[in-house]
Design a protein around this motif. Structure first.
Motif, PDB file in Angstrom:
ATOM      1  N   SER A  26       0.830  -1.213   0.000  1.00 32.66           N
ATOM      2  CA  SER A  26       0.000   0.000   0.000  1.00 32.66           C
ATOM      3  C   SER A  26       0.858   1.254   0.000  1.00 32.66           C
ATOM      4  CB  SER A  26      -0.929   0.025   1.221  1.00 32.66           C
ATOM      5  OG  SER A  26      -1.872  -0.999   1.150  1.00 32.66           O
ATOM      6  N   SER A  27       1.930   1.241   0.775  1.00 32.06           N
ATOM      7  CA  SER A  27       2.842   2.389   0.818  1.00 32.06           C
ATOM      8  C   SER A  27       3.502   2.607  -0.539  1.00 32.06           C
ATOM      9  CB  SER A  27       3.922   2.186   1.883  1.00 32.06           C
ATOM     10  OG  SER A  27       3.345   2.150   3.155  1.00 32.06           O
ATOM     11  N   ARG A  28       3.927   1.525  -1.171  1.00 27.39           N
ATOM     12  CA  ARG A  28       4.563   1.640  -2.486  1.00 27.39           C
ATOM     13  C   ARG A  28       3.578   2.151  -3.534  1.00 27.39           C
ATOM     14  NH1 ARG A  28       8.214  -3.919  -2.763  1.00 27.39           N
ATOM     15  NH2 ARG A  28       9.977  -3.091  -1.586  1.00 27.39           N
ATOM     16  N   ARG A  30       0.904   3.985  -2.976  1.00 26.12           N
ATOM     17  CA  ARG A  30       0.632   5.394  -2.643  1.00 26.12           C
ATOM     18  C   ARG A  30       1.739   6.299  -3.205  1.00 26.12           C
ATOM     19  NH1 ARG A  30      -1.020   4.429   2.020  1.00 26.12           N
ATOM     20  NH2 ARG A  30       1.007   4.317   3.048  1.00 26.12           N
ATOM     21  N   ARG A  31       2.977   5.893  -3.036  1.00 25.93           N
ATOM     22  CA  ARG A  31       4.114   6.659  -3.568  1.00 25.93           C
ATOM     23  C   ARG A  31       4.077   6.674  -5.096  1.00 25.93           C
ATOM     24  NH1 ARG A  31       7.380  10.713  -3.802  1.00 25.93           N
ATOM     25  NH2 ARG A  31       9.500  10.221  -4.430  1.00 25.93           N
ATOM     26  N   ALA A  32       3.763   5.541  -5.707  1.00 25.91           N
ATOM     27  CA  ALA A  32       3.682   5.460  -7.172  1.00 25.91           C
ATOM     28  C   ALA A  32       2.572   6.361  -7.705  1.00 25.91           C
ATOM     29  CB  ALA A  32       3.456   4.018  -7.611  1.00 25.91           C
ATOM     30  N   ARG A  33       1.436   6.395  -7.013  1.00 25.84           N
ATOM     31  CA  ARG A  33       0.348   7.283  -7.442  1.00 25.84           C
ATOM     32  C   ARG A  33       0.823   8.725  -7.467  1.00 25.84           C
ATOM     33  NH1 ARG A  33      -5.182   5.402  -4.563  1.00 25.84           N
ATOM     34  NH2 ARG A  33      -5.870   7.252  -5.665  1.00 25.84           N
ATOM     35  N   HIS A  34       1.532   9.118  -6.416  1.00 22.86           N
ATOM     36  CA  HIS A  34       2.067  10.486  -6.372  1.00 22.86           C
ATOM     37  C   HIS A  34       3.005  10.742  -7.553  1.00 22.86           C
ATOM     38  CE1 HIS A  34       3.921  14.168  -5.004  1.00 22.86           C
ATOM     39  NE2 HIS A  34       5.096  13.575  -5.145  1.00 22.86           N
ATOM     40  N   LEU A  35       3.906   9.810  -7.812  1.00 17.05           N
ATOM     41  CA  LEU A  35       4.852   9.985  -8.911  1.00 17.05           C
ATOM     42  C   LEU A  35       4.142  10.022 -10.269  1.00 17.05           C
ATOM     43  CD1 LEU A  35       7.742   7.699  -7.651  1.00 17.05           C
ATOM     44  CD2 LEU A  35       7.723  10.204  -7.755  1.00 17.05           C
ATOM     45  N   ILE A  46       9.336   4.552 -12.349  1.00 19.26           N
ATOM     46  CA  ILE A  46       8.552   4.626 -11.117  1.00 19.26           C
ATOM     47  C   ILE A  46       8.550   3.276 -10.419  1.00 19.26           C
ATOM     48  CG2 ILE A  46       6.208   4.922 -10.205  1.00 19.26           C
ATOM     49  CD1 ILE A  46       5.873   7.158 -12.343  1.00 19.26           C
ATOM     50  N   VAL A  50       9.926   2.759  -6.500  1.00 12.47           N
ATOM     51  CA  VAL A  50       9.133   2.310  -5.358  1.00 12.47           C
ATOM     52  C   VAL A  50       9.480   0.888  -4.917  1.00 12.47           C
ATOM     53  CG1 VAL A  50       7.237   3.913  -5.849  1.00 12.47           C
ATOM     54  CG2 VAL A  50       7.122   1.564  -6.735  1.00 12.47           C
TER      55      VAL A  50
END
Length: 81
Positions: A26-28, A30-35, A46, A50
């Motif tokens: 989930s953390s990865r 979330r970070r990918a969505r931001h990128l 990306i 992540v």
């Protein structure tokens, strides 16, 4: 006192509602969505950023969590009506 891996995982899940692996994924994502939203980096770039070596594995996991492949997510996010 040492705790077993399964005891640690149960405790983590009790506190967060997710297993350690689910939390990491989930953390990865979330970070990918931001990128994907904030940059023009490639999906492969990306994916590596992540923590995934294989972009196909990353894309499948991203789709499982979001309902969209990374490129479709980016296209929907950047669409202007």
């Amino acid at each position: 006192m040492r705790r077993t891996r399964s005891a640690h995982s149960r405790s983590f899940a009790d506190e967060t509602g997710q297993s350690p692996l689910e939390h990491l994924q989930s953390s990865r994502v979330r970070r990918a969505r931001h990128l994907l939203e904030a940059t023009n980096r490639t999906v492969g770039s990306i994916s590596a950023a992540v923590g995934y070596r294989d972009p196909s594995t990353f894309a499948a996991l991203f789709a499982k969590h979001t309902g969209r492949r990374p490129r479709d997510y980016r296209a929907a996010f950047h669409r202007v009506d």
